[in-house]
Design a protein around this motif. Structure first.
Motif, short mmCIF file in Angstrom:
data_model
loop_
_atom_site.label_atom_id
_atom_site.label_comp_id
_atom_site.label_asym_id
_atom_site.label_seq_id
_atom_site.Cartn_x
_atom_site.Cartn_y
_atom_site.Cartn_z
N THR A 111 26.78 72.94 17.71
CA THR A 111 26.95 71.50 17.49
C THR A 111 27.29 70.79 18.79
OG1 THR A 111 29.33 71.67 17.05
CG2 THR A 111 27.83 71.98 15.17
N ALA A 112 27.14 69.48 18.76
CA ALA A 112 27.52 68.66 19.91
C ALA A 112 29.00 68.82 20.22
CB ALA A 112 27.18 67.20 19.64
N GLU A 113 29.82 68.89 19.18
CA GLU A 113 31.27 69.01 19.40
C GLU A 113 31.62 70.29 20.13
OE1 GLU A 113 35.41 68.53 16.83
OE2 GLU A 113 33.53 69.01 15.80
N GLU A 114 30.95 71.39 19.78
CA GLU A 114 31.21 72.66 20.48
C GLU A 114 30.88 72.54 21.96
OE1 GLU A 114 30.25 76.53 18.25
OE2 GLU A 114 28.99 75.04 17.25
N ILE A 115 29.76 71.92 22.26
CA ILE A 115 29.36 71.76 23.66
C ILE A 115 30.36 70.89 24.40
CG2 ILE A 115 27.59 70.80 25.19
CD1 ILE A 115 25.52 71.61 23.07
N GLN A 116 30.73 69.78 23.81
CA GLN A 116 31.66 68.85 24.44
C GLN A 116 33.02 69.50 24.70
OE1 GLN A 116 31.45 65.81 21.47
NE2 GLN A 116 29.52 64.98 22.24
N GLY A 128 27.97 53.09 25.87
CA GLY A 128 27.46 54.11 24.96
C GLY A 128 27.71 55.51 25.50
N THR A 129 26.93 56.45 25.02
CA THR A 129 27.08 57.85 25.41
C THR A 129 26.96 58.03 26.92
OG1 THR A 129 26.21 58.60 23.28
CG2 THR A 129 26.18 60.18 25.09
N GLN A 130 26.00 57.35 27.54
CA GLN A 130 25.82 57.52 28.98
C GLN A 130 26.92 56.85 29.79
OE1 GLN A 130 24.05 59.70 30.24
NE2 GLN A 130 22.82 60.19 28.44
N GLY A 131 27.46 55.76 29.29
CA GLY A 131 28.61 55.17 29.96
C GLY A 131 29.77 56.14 30.00
N TRP A 132 29.99 56.82 28.88
CA TRP A 132 31.09 57.79 28.79
C TRP A 132 30.82 59.00 29.70
CZ3 TRP A 132 35.88 57.60 27.44
CH2 TRP A 132 36.60 58.76 27.17
N SER A 133 29.61 59.51 29.70
CA SER A 133 29.32 60.69 30.53
C SER A 133 29.39 60.35 32.01
CB SER A 133 27.94 61.27 30.18
OG SER A 133 26.90 60.40 30.56
N ALA A 175 23.65 64.03 27.54
CA ALA A 175 24.81 63.36 28.12
C ALA A 175 25.33 64.12 29.33
CB ALA A 175 25.91 63.19 27.08
N LEU A 176 25.41 65.44 29.21
CA LEU A 176 25.90 66.25 30.32
C LEU A 176 24.97 66.19 31.52
CD1 LEU A 176 27.27 69.47 28.56
CD2 LEU A 176 28.59 67.90 29.99
N ARG A 177 23.68 66.43 31.29
CA ARG A 177 22.79 66.51 32.45
C ARG A 177 22.54 65.15 33.07
NH1 ARG A 177 18.09 63.25 31.62
NH2 ARG A 177 16.56 64.28 30.29
N THR A 178 22.48 64.08 32.25
CA THR A 178 22.26 62.76 32.83
C THR A 178 23.50 62.30 33.59
OG1 THR A 178 20.83 62.27 30.95
CG2 THR A 178 21.46 60.42 32.35
N GLY A 179 24.67 62.54 33.01
CA GLY A 179 25.90 62.23 33.72
C GLY A 179 26.01 63.00 35.01
N ALA A 180 25.61 64.28 34.98
CA ALA A 180 25.69 65.12 36.17
C ALA A 180 24.75 64.63 37.27
CB ALA A 180 25.36 66.57 35.81
N LEU A 181 23.56 64.17 36.90
CA LEU A 181 22.63 63.65 37.90
C LEU A 181 23.20 62.41 38.58
CD1 LEU A 181 19.29 64.02 35.89
CD2 LEU A 181 20.11 65.49 37.75
N GLY A 182 23.75 61.49 37.78
CA GLY A 182 24.40 60.32 38.36
C GLY A 182 25.59 60.71 39.22
N GLY A 183 26.35 61.70 38.74
CA GLY A 183 27.51 62.17 39.50
C GLY A 183 27.13 62.78 40.83
N LEU A 184 26.01 63.50 40.87
CA LEU A 184 25.54 64.05 42.15
C LEU A 184 25.07 62.94 43.08
CD1 LEU A 184 23.70 67.20 40.81
CD2 LEU A 184 25.75 67.18 42.23
#
Length: 311
Positions: free
Chosen positions: A5-10, A131-136, A103-112
């Protein structure tokens, strides 16, 4: 096949880990992979995406649907599933929620992008879109720089306030403000746009007010979408992208070409990381980083989660 689930990943895989595995991929493991450009199928204002990729021992496929109108129903804009397969037998190994991986990979790309392109002393972050991407991207920017203060803007102020309250609980050491759009941009060292807007969301400012800022554009993934203003595209001393597919997928980059921006010196994330590229005189420049994502990043993220917890 393990279903996660998404919760497990988060709960079990962090933004910092995602940034590290994508960076590691570019440094050591990028030689052999296949990642065709994603298939877009438009259905009115909605978009269906099919994103396959092959790398190492794995084949992955993400099937996602993006419905910008979901905001009025209180639902996430993106839904979908991600399946990781054994590359040689094609046996499905791991099925998970695509929202969490995206959310993880898009946030990570912006973070890099922030890690390599933002000025070192950047301490104030502005996030447009809650939204989700703002949070990530809140998580990834805080992983990349020592952020002391965050300004938040959303067209629906109640959502901005909810985002602020949630963020204050997770990051009590950071000061959070719900701010007007102009104030957010003026005060911030890093501005991240995470909307699905069809029209630019950035305000007109004097040239001096843009100096020293990194603008990360995340939301525009279709040719009809444009978050970044013509002023920002024209005034930017440097423009870079996560993937060269941004040139024809994103309305921001299509608009940049239409108004005469020269892409000759644009670097993608592969070049930025491989060359350990950090712009000179970042304190004096307006720099733009445009992110659209690609299926290889989904595979890397899903593979890392699978190998860490479920293999």
């Amino acid at each position: 096949m393990k279903v996660v689930t998404a919760e497990e990943i988060q709960n079990n895989f962090s933004m910092k880990e995602t940034m590290d595995v994508i960076e590691e991929f570019y440094v050591h493991n990028k030689e052999e992979f296949t990642a065709p450009e994603r298939m877009h199928v438009e259905d009115g204002g909605n978009t269906a995406l099919l994103m396959p990729a092959f790398h190492g021992e794995y084949y992955a496929a993400k099937l996602a649907g993006i419905a910008p109108g979901n905001k009025k129903y209180g639902k996430d804009t993106l839904h979908g599933i991600m399946v990781l397969h054994d590359r040689y037998t094609m046996e499905p190994l791991f099925l998970c929620d695509a929202i969490a991986v995206t959310a993880l990979r898009t946030g990570a790309l912006g973070g890099l992008g922030v890690k390599y392109l933002a000025k070192e002393e950047a301490s104030v972050l502005g996030i447009i879109g809650t939204g989700t991407q703002g949070w990530s991207h809140l998580h990834s920017a805080l992983a990349a720089r020592d952020i002391k203060e965050v300004h938040i803007f959303n067209r629906t102020k109640d959502k901005a306030n909810s985002f602020k309250e949630r963020a204050e609980q997770v990051f009590p050491e950071v000061k959070f403000n719900v701010s007007a759009l102009g104030e957010l941009v003026v005060q911030s060292d890093i501005v991240i746009t995470t909307t699905t807007s069809l029209e630019p969301v950035l305000p007109e400012l004097s040239k001096d007010q843009w100096k020293g800022k990194l603008v990360v554009g995340v939301g525009s993934f279709r040719p009809v979408m444009q978050e970044l203003s013509d002023q920002v595209l024209k005034e930017a001393e440097e423009i870079h992208v996560d993937s060269k597919s941004a040139f024809h997928e994103s309305g921001d980059m299509i608009r940049a070409e239409n108004i005469g921006i020269d892409f000759e010196n644009v670097k993608d994330l592969d070049e930025i990381i491989s060359e350990k590229y950090h712009p000179e005189e970042r304190e004096e420049k307006l720099i733009v980083f445009k992110s659209v994502g690609a299926s290889i990043f989904d595979l890397i993220t899903a593979r890392s989660i699978y190998e860490k917890y479920y293999k």
